[in-house]
Design a protein around this motif. Structure first.
Motif, mmCIF file in Angstrom:
data_model
loop_
_atom_site.group_PDB
_atom_site.id
_atom_site.type_symbol
_atom_site.label_atom_id
_atom_site.label_comp_id
_atom_site.label_asym_id
_atom_site.label_seq_id
_atom_site.Cartn_x
_atom_site.Cartn_y
_atom_site.Cartn_z
ATOM 1 N N GLY A 209 1.916 16.177 30.176
ATOM 2 C CA GLY A 209 0.850 16.006 31.344
ATOM 3 C C GLY A 209 0.775 17.227 32.198
ATOM 4 N N LYS A 210 1.942 17.896 32.443
ATOM 5 C CA LYS A 210 1.652 19.043 33.107
ATOM 6 C C LYS A 210 1.522 20.569 32.525
ATOM 7 C CE LYS A 210 3.975 17.241 37.122
ATOM 8 N NZ LYS A 210 5.126 16.883 37.657
ATOM 9 N N THR A 211 1.296 20.316 31.331
ATOM 10 C CA THR A 211 1.250 21.621 30.208
ATOM 11 C C THR A 211 -0.274 21.652 30.078
ATOM 12 O OG1 THR A 211 1.057 20.368 28.132
ATOM 13 C CG2 THR A 211 3.302 21.209 29.171
ATOM 14 N N LYS A 212 -0.602 22.961 29.398
ATOM 15 C CA LYS A 212 -2.136 23.304 28.776
ATOM 16 C C LYS A 212 -1.730 23.615 27.475
ATOM 17 C CE LYS A 212 -5.296 22.552 32.249
ATOM 18 N NZ LYS A 212 -4.585 22.932 33.788
ATOM 19 N N CYS A 213 -1.479 22.783 26.635
ATOM 20 C CA CYS A 213 -1.400 23.153 25.092
ATOM 21 C C CYS A 213 -2.934 23.050 24.501
ATOM 22 C CB CYS A 213 -0.560 22.349 24.452
ATOM 23 S SG CYS A 213 1.069 22.228 25.271
ATOM 24 N N PHE A 214 -3.817 24.203 24.405
ATOM 25 C CA PHE A 214 -5.094 23.859 24.010
ATOM 26 C C PHE A 214 -5.027 23.971 22.553
ATOM 27 C CE2 PHE A 214 -5.722 25.615 28.083
ATOM 28 C CZ PHE A 214 -6.790 24.938 28.611
ATOM 29 N N ILE A 215 -5.858 23.155 21.891
ATOM 30 C CA ILE A 215 -6.094 22.829 20.654
ATOM 31 C C ILE A 215 -7.502 23.359 20.258
ATOM 32 C CG2 ILE A 215 -6.753 21.047 18.841
ATOM 33 C CD1 ILE A 215 -4.608 19.377 20.324
ATOM 34 N N ASP A 216 -8.523 23.000 21.161
ATOM 35 C CA ASP A 216 -10.039 23.544 20.859
ATOM 36 C C ASP A 216 -10.220 24.540 22.101
ATOM 37 O OD1 ASP A 216 -12.834 24.255 21.078
ATOM 38 O OD2 ASP A 216 -13.126 22.331 19.740
ATOM 39 N N PHE A 217 -10.292 25.925 21.831
ATOM 40 C CA PHE A 217 -10.248 26.818 22.990
ATOM 41 C C PHE A 217 -11.791 26.758 23.509
ATOM 42 C CE2 PHE A 217 -7.012 28.593 20.341
ATOM 43 C CZ PHE A 217 -6.071 28.832 21.213
ATOM 44 N N GLN A 218 -12.858 26.378 22.582
ATOM 45 C CA GLN A 218 -13.952 26.685 23.000
ATOM 46 C C GLN A 218 -14.503 25.647 24.006
ATOM 47 O OE1 GLN A 218 -18.431 27.378 21.214
ATOM 48 N NE2 GLN A 218 -16.796 28.901 20.572
ATOM 49 N N ASN A 219 -14.130 24.531 23.282
ATOM 50 C CA ASN A 219 -14.360 22.864 24.305
ATOM 51 C C ASN A 219 -13.184 22.651 25.298
ATOM 52 O OD1 ASN A 219 -17.095 22.513 23.840
ATOM 53 N ND2 ASN A 219 -16.639 20.965 22.311
ATOM 54 N N ASP A 220 -12.199 23.354 25.244
ATOM 55 C CA ASP A 220 -11.152 23.400 26.350
ATOM 56 C C ASP A 220 -10.377 21.572 25.964
ATOM 57 O OD1 ASP A 220 -10.836 25.330 27.709
ATOM 58 O OD2 ASP A 220 -11.944 24.661 29.507
ATOM 59 N N SER A 221 -10.240 21.653 24.934
ATOM 60 C CA SER A 221 -9.421 20.211 24.721
ATOM 61 C C SER A 221 -8.012 20.438 24.492
ATOM 62 C CB SER A 221 -9.990 19.193 23.812
ATOM 63 O OG SER A 221 -10.501 19.996 22.561
ATOM 64 N N THR A 222 -7.119 19.835 25.113
ATOM 65 C CA THR A 222 -5.800 19.769 24.916
ATOM 66 C C THR A 222 -4.962 18.946 24.152
ATOM 67 O OG1 THR A 222 -5.284 18.978 26.895
ATOM 68 C CG2 THR A 222 -5.838 21.268 27.186
ATOM 69 N N ALA A 223 -3.682 19.250 23.775
ATOM 70 C CA ALA A 223 -2.930 18.102 23.174
ATOM 71 C C ALA A 223 -2.810 16.823 23.862
ATOM 72 C CB ALA A 223 -1.609 18.736 22.809
ATOM 73 N N LYS A 224 -2.765 17.081 25.292
ATOM 74 C CA LYS A 224 -2.937 15.973 26.210
ATOM 75 C C LYS A 224 -3.853 14.843 26.290
ATOM 76 C CE LYS A 224 -3.731 16.848 30.598
ATOM 77 N NZ LYS A 224 -3.663 17.772 31.878
ATOM 78 N N ASP A 225 -5.119 15.811 25.952
ATOM 79 C CA ASP A 225 -6.525 14.876 25.736
ATOM 80 C C ASP A 225 -6.342 14.113 24.276
ATOM 81 O OD1 ASP A 225 -7.643 16.065 27.915
ATOM 82 O OD2 ASP A 225 -8.277 17.783 26.784
ATOM 83 N N ILE A 226 -5.950 14.697 23.562
ATOM 84 C CA ILE A 226 -5.785 14.008 22.082
ATOM 85 C C ILE A 226 -4.819 12.666 22.267
ATOM 86 C CG2 ILE A 226 -4.854 13.919 19.684
ATOM 87 C CD1 ILE A 226 -7.202 16.014 19.952
ATOM 88 N N LYS A 227 -3.708 12.850 22.815
ATOM 89 C CA LYS A 227 -2.690 11.924 23.279
ATOM 90 C C LYS A 227 -3.404 10.875 24.124
ATOM 91 C CE LYS A 227 1.353 13.783 21.628
ATOM 92 N NZ LYS A 227 2.797 13.363 21.477
ATOM 93 N N LEU A 228 -3.921 11.459 25.045
ATOM 94 C CA LEU A 228 -4.841 10.254 25.986
ATOM 95 C C LEU A 228 -5.917 9.437 25.218
ATOM 96 C CD1 LEU A 228 -5.181 9.345 28.956
ATOM 97 C CD2 LEU A 228 -7.160 10.898 29.113
ATOM 98 N N ALA A 229 -6.697 9.989 24.411
ATOM 99 C CA ALA A 229 -7.470 9.231 23.500
ATOM 100 C C ALA A 229 -6.811 8.282 22.615
ATOM 101 C CB ALA A 229 -8.312 10.223 22.609
ATOM 102 N N LEU A 230 -5.600 8.529 22.317
ATOM 103 C CA LEU A 230 -4.977 7.675 21.246
ATOM 104 C C LEU A 230 -4.423 6.264 22.172
ATOM 105 C CD1 LEU A 230 -3.069 10.106 19.091
ATOM 106 C CD2 LEU A 230 -4.737 8.580 18.430
ATOM 107 N N LYS A 231 -3.785 6.621 23.411
ATOM 108 C CA LYS A 231 -3.671 5.678 24.222
ATOM 109 C C LYS A 231 -4.482 4.755 24.790
ATOM 110 C CE LYS A 231 -0.088 7.383 27.407
ATOM 111 N NZ LYS A 231 0.099 7.938 28.874
ATOM 112 N N GLU A 232 -5.678 5.419 24.803
ATOM 113 C CA GLU A 232 -6.812 4.529 25.173
ATOM 114 C C GLU A 232 -7.515 3.767 24.083
ATOM 115 O OE1 GLU A 232 -9.572 6.767 27.583
ATOM 116 O OE2 GLU A 232 -8.155 7.192 29.141
ATOM 117 N N GLY A 233 -6.681 3.759 23.029
ATOM 118 C CA GLY A 233 -7.233 2.882 21.750
ATOM 119 C C GLY A 233 -8.091 3.606 20.871
ATOM 120 N N PHE A 234 -8.407 4.748 20.828
ATOM 121 C CA PHE A 234 -9.141 5.756 19.866
ATOM 122 C C PHE A 234 -8.377 5.590 18.415
ATOM 123 C CE2 PHE A 234 -11.563 6.319 23.483
ATOM 124 C CZ PHE A 234 -12.689 6.013 22.952
#
Lengths: 93, 1000
Positions: free
Chosen positions: B517-542
């Motif tokens: 949660g305190k890192t910025k591990c970028f996956i998509d540089f252009q749209n600024d999505s990070t590993a944290k975002d992916i994990k959050l999506a999974l946590k929220e049920g996607f």
């Protein structure tokens, strides 16, 4: 973009053709004798198959003839073409 | 100014200096540079701000996959182009480019504040935040989001460039001019197959062309030298066409492909004039060889997005191809052998570098070579953080645990000015999947590979997962021989030495002591999505990859996730505990890289955008100040305004004149179908609702045509010219469809009928003269024709000559007035019209347009198919039961007229409406209600036609209203934005119910 082998003109680009939906739906000879359900069956019901489908095509920007096509809708391969009035090829039932 | 160009290469012409502007400042590069290589040579890494957090971003790659270095080029309003990848843009004299998504400038950007509030902007931020209060959406949220959304700026004036389309047919198309593509093209062309080889770069050769490691050799030569020979050879092949600067955008079914050839984008603007800018190749190939190669993967660790962090292989290309080093103190971070090639190359040019390798150890020849050169290697280490705001200045590494899941030991801080990442290679399977091909997953190096299942296409080289040169060449040769059914021996004795091995340690999300949660591990540089975002999506049920993609926007930017999709998949698989291959991938859609609209449209711009149909009388209409209305492709006079007249005035004048004296309409656009054959009458019986067998020769009859579902499809008057010869007219817009429908029935349902149909719409021009004085005008034109009601009654037809030219004259009426339609061969149409006008002068013969025609017919209650009907109206709904034959056994649509739905009494039915205030004109399309207080308000129908009638001096309207037939005299309400209009249901015929005027 399909390549369609018009039985009258030969192989042409899809943009010359228009599609006419499912083939071999014969217009009832005596519509007045039919119940609402039977008429609805003719009028509205179509199979929309995933797999081998018999369909009508018109060489609209060519000879303007209608003909039948056997197409696998899962991969868009055209397996056979034949003229109106001809029997469908039996090996694709 | 710093100079990072450290050596000469054959691809950069240092005798040709090129000046260009970037963000308003002038720099220099050389002929052969891309914008990216020229910027790097000037020491510029920082080229943009990221989309969401506005973090400083630098050049990452050297090709189509570039997520960061996208820029706005050109300063002219009509020529500017957004989102151009600097890594693909060839430098030219006078190029003006600027960074995007930053304000006031790339170095100091106000939006950078988003980076510090990033914990407040998680995945799905927009969905979650801008939900309430509801009223804020339109006035506050949307304008704000729109302001900050989007990357570049669109050109705001028409594109002055020329674009072209070209249709070609080949036996074999080879996509990609790297080593495997060149081999494939040569084998095909040498075996008498007409072959096309395309490559998106300026020169052929892919990544082998600048390869210069002496441990990788073919036939004793450097692989690049060997390949140059091959290229020389294939250029001599007569049936091989080579197109460079040409990228395949789309691979459609039946081996139909679209490729964009760039013709002038690399030239200075003054050399582009009058040249075709881009050409869209529409390629039909019997067989397609896909040799699109692979792209290097980044690695996902904290702050992996700083300027100065590039893909390792790109550092290599900038060095060996462009002669530019990306730094002076470089660290390469890898999980496989390929970074060692870069390292050795840098070392040989005197650039200090060290390697951080995820693997515990490795022992290929290449690694031994690096070790022997004294290059420092940290095996089993991971980069855990990087530092430096506008450019990387140092990083931290830590040791990996045995299982690779955590870090152990102490942080080691290393300074650097550039970091190269190598996460292995992703085969470019876009073309394969676009063509309908499926994918397999290879666990050992975590790649999706084409599953071969087609006789028409094949993937070779690294896009097929063959990464080392030996494999690439051997397999390509074998596969191409089999695929093309040839026996080519050219490469049988080729001797390949390759020091690289495929060994790799794949970790999608690299471990870190800092909580995710305190890192910025970028996956998509252009749209600024990070590993944290992916994990959050999974946590929220996607769960579905397609949903995670849309929720986090990973892979949805202009680069379409070329660098990011695999990592997103990998992290989802790891987190959800499923096998990577079972997740599938998101869909690879065309185009591979963005296309300009100009390329797609080609020459079909301006007057070539759509076919325009004009009648023979068109010039007269233009000369007489007609405003035109588009009806299908036809230009029809709408109204003829006299000086100081607006449309309303003109229409009122025209309408009054037509009823008071005479009016003339160009009716040439009505569809005309010539029907002949012994079964013509029977055919008409089957296609129209009324009976035709008894229509006498020389008589006309109005017909209504239905669809098989019983709904009104078209209408028009048909004339019996002789026993077996009819002339059918259709609506202007319906002509082509009616002909198609009639042909369909004739060919498929009733082939036994002897009937021939010919479209003669364009063959005849028609002038329609109506009004009480029309007979007098006709008499002047045709003095020998007996126009008496006895000889030439309403709904009949005569032939006569106008100065020796045959005319067909029908006495038919669409206005309710005495009316004649004169048909003449089209080439005489203009003369006919002028003669009519001349003859009508003394009777104030007034030309009128479609608007007046509509008004006149509405006064008379005649319908217009498509205006008063919408495909849900039966003849009965139109109160036209009189035209449906009760006696005929069958006609198209008959059975449907008594389906349970079509006999409902509460169907919407055509009625007339009169406004209580006769000056009030209703709006067409307005809703009709009976009660303003009921909730929800019951919508009864809508207004279909509405005019102010000058002949009745009041407003009239036609409408469709539920159960309208029974409502005559009833009060209804038309609710408008600021008032309710009271109306009364009336008859549909407003004028001359007794048809007196027809025989006036």
């Amino acid at each position: 973009m399909f390549l369609i082998n018009c039985p009258f003109c030969g192989v042409r680009d899809q943009s010359e053709f228009s599609s006419g939906g499912e083939a071999h739906i014969v217009r009832p000879k005596q519509p007045t004798e039919l119940s609402d359900d039977e008429w609805a069956e003719y009028l509205f019901m179509r199979k929309n198959i995933k797999g081998i489908q018999f369909e009508r095509w018109n060489h609209a920007h060519g000879c303007r003839k209608w003909f039948n096509v056997v197409r696998d809708t899962s991969n868009d391969k055209i397996l056979s073409v034949y003229k109106m009035g001809e029997k469908p090829p039996v090996n694709y039932k | 100014m710093p100079n990072y160009r450290i050596h000469k290469t054959e691809y950069i012409d240092e005798t040709k200096r090129v000046s260009f502007k970037y963000d308003g400042k002038t720099y220099y590069g050389y002929d052969g540079d891309t914008l990216a290589s020229a910027l790097l040579a000037n020491g510029i890494h920082l080229v943009g701000r990221s989309f969401k957090y506005h973090r400083p971003r630098g050049i990452v790659s050297c090709g189509a996959e570039e997520p960061n270095a996208i820029c706005q080029i050109g300063s002219k309003k009509e020529l500017t182009e957004p989102n151009v990848r600097a890594t693909e843009l060839e430098l030219y004299e006078g190029l003006e480019a600027s960074s995007q998504n930053c304000w006031p400038n790339v170095k100091f950007d106000i939006g950078g504040i988003n980076n510090f509030i990033s914990p407040l902007i998680p995945a799905g931020f927009y969905y979650k935040t801008f939900m309430w209060p509801k009223s804020f959406w339109k006035k506050v949220y949307e304008p704000l989001i729109r302001l900050s959304a989007g990357l570049g700026k669109s050109p705001i004036e028409p594109d002055p460039d020329i674009y072209d389309h070209k249709h070609v047919h080949y036996d074999v198309l080879v996509i990609g001019g790297g080593v495997s593509g060149i081999i494939a093209a040569k084998m095909a062309a040498k075996n008498d197959l007409k072959t096309l080889l395309v490559d998106d770069k300026k020169i052929l050769g892919g990544s082998t062309i600048y390869q210069n490691n002496e441990t990788i050799k073919i036939d004793g030569k450097l692989s690049s030298e060997w390949l140059k020979n091959e290229i020389q050879e294939i250029k001599k092949l007569s049936n091989l066409t080579i197109k460079t600067r040409t990228s395949v955008a789309a691979y459609h079914g039946y081996n139909f492909l679209l490729a964009k050839e760039n013709l002038t984008d690399h030239l200075p603007e003054e050399k582009r004039r009058n040249k075709i800018r881009q050409r869209l190749w529409k390629i039909r190939a019997k067989k397609v060889v896909i040799a699109t190669g692979s792209i290097e993967r980044p690695l996902v660790f904290n702050n992996n997005d700083r300027p100065g962090i590039l893909l390792s292989n790109s550092i290599n290309k900038y060095l060996d191809y462009y002669g530019v080093t990306c730094g002076e103190n470089i660290i390469l971070f890898t999980n496989n052998d390929s970074a060692y090639e870069t390292s050795i190359s840098l070392h040989k040019k005197g650039i200090k570098n060290i390697i951080v390798d995820l693997r515990k150890s490795a022992s290929s020849e290449l690694i031994k070579q690096a070790e022997s050169l004294g290059i420092k290697i940290y095996f089993n280490h991971v980069v855990t953080n990087t530092f430096g705001y506008r450019k990387i200045n140092s990083l931290e590494i830590m040791k990996l645990s045995e299982d690779g899941n955590t870090t152990v030991g102490n942080k080691i801080r290393l300074s650097c000015d550039c970091l190269g990442m190598s996460g292995g290679w992703t085969p470019m399977v876009h073309m394969h999947t676009q063509s309908g091909g499926k994918l397999d997953f290879r666990d050992e190096d975590q790649v999706f590979l084409p599953k071969e299942n087609s006789e028409d296409q094949i993937s070779v080289g690294s896009c097929n997962g063959d990464f080392d040169l030996e494999n690439i060449i051997d397999k390509t040769v074998n596969k191409i021989n089999k695929f093309l059914d040839i026996d080519n021996q050219d490469y049988q004795d080729t001797n390949i030495i390759c020091s690289k091995e495929n060994d790799k340690r794949n970790i999608w999300l690299l471990p870190n002591k800092i909580p995710l949660g305190k890192t910025k591990c970028f996956i998509d540089f252009q749209n600024d999505s990070t590993a944290k975002d992916i994990k959050l999506a999974l946590k929220e049920g996607f769960r579905s990859i397609e949903h995670v993609k849309r929720y986090t926007t990973t892979g949805m930017a202009t680069d379409q996730g070329k660098l990011s999709n695999m990592h997103a998949l990998g992290i989802i698989a790891d987190t959800a505990g499923v096998k990577m291959g079972t997740l599938g991938t998101t869909t690879f859609r065309p185009p591979f890289t963005p296309l300009t609209f100009g390329t797609l449209v080609g020459r079909n711009v301006g007057k070539f955008f759509e076919v325009v149909r004009k009648t023979s009388m068109h010039e007269w209409h233009v000369e007489n100040n007609a405003e035109f209305e588009n009806v299908g492709q036809w230009k029809r006079p709408w109204y003829y305004a006299k000086k100081r007249e607006n449309m309303h005035d003109a229409v009122q004048r025209e309408s009054k004149a037509a009823r008071d004296s005479a009016g003339i309409l160009d009716a040439s656009t009505l569809g005309k179908i010539d029907i002949q054959g012994t079964d013509a009458s029977e055919f008409l019986n089957r296609v129209y609702t009324n009976a035709w067998s008894k229509l006498a020769i020389g008589k006309c009859r109005y017909g209504l045509m239905l669809n098989e579902d019983g709904m009104v499809y078209d209408d028009g008057v048909t004339t019996r010219i002789s026993k077996n010869h009819y002339l059918m007219t259709t609506t202007t817009g319906g002509a082509a469809n009616v002909l198609s429908k009639l042909e369909d029935y004739l060919q498929t349902e009733w082939p036994e009928l002897d009937v021939y149909l010919t479209s003669v719409t364009d063959h005849y021009s028609t002038a329609s003269i109506c009004g009480p004085n029309s007979k007098k005008i006709l008499n002047k034109l045709f003095p020998n024709l007996d126009l008496s009601d006895e000889n030439f009654p309403h709904m009949s037809f005569k032939e006569d000559k106008l100065e020796n030219i045959n005319c067909r004259i029908m006495r038919i009426s669409f206005t309710g007035e005495l009316s004649y339609e004169i048909n003449i061969e089209s080439k005489y149409g203009h003369s006919l019209w002028k003669m009519c006008i001349e003859a009508g002068k003394e009777f104030n013969l007034t030309p009128y347009g479609t608007e007046t025609m509509h008004l006149l017919r509405a006064e008379k209650g005649f319908i217009i198919v498509g205006q008063d009907t919408d495909g849900t109206m039966t003849p009965s709904d139109l109160q036209m039961d009189w035209i449906v034959s009760k006696k005929k056994y069958d006609f198209i649509g008959k059975r449907s007229l008594y389906r349970s739905d079509t006999i409902r009494e509460d169907r919407k039915q055509l009625v007339g409406l009169l406004t209580d205030d006769p000056k009030e004109i209703l709006e067409e399309g307005a809703q009709i209600i009976s009660d303003v207080k009921s909730k929800p308000i019951d919508m009864l129908g809508h207004v279909t036609s509405s005019y102010f009638s000058p002949n009745l001096n009041k407003s009239i309207a036609l409408a469709v209203v539920r159960s309208g037939k029974t409502m005559k005299g009833q009060k209804l309400i038309i609710p408008m934005e600021n008032k309710n209009i009271n109306v009364t249901v009336s008859d549909t015929i407003f004028l001359d119910k007794e048809n007196k005027r027809l025989n006036a």
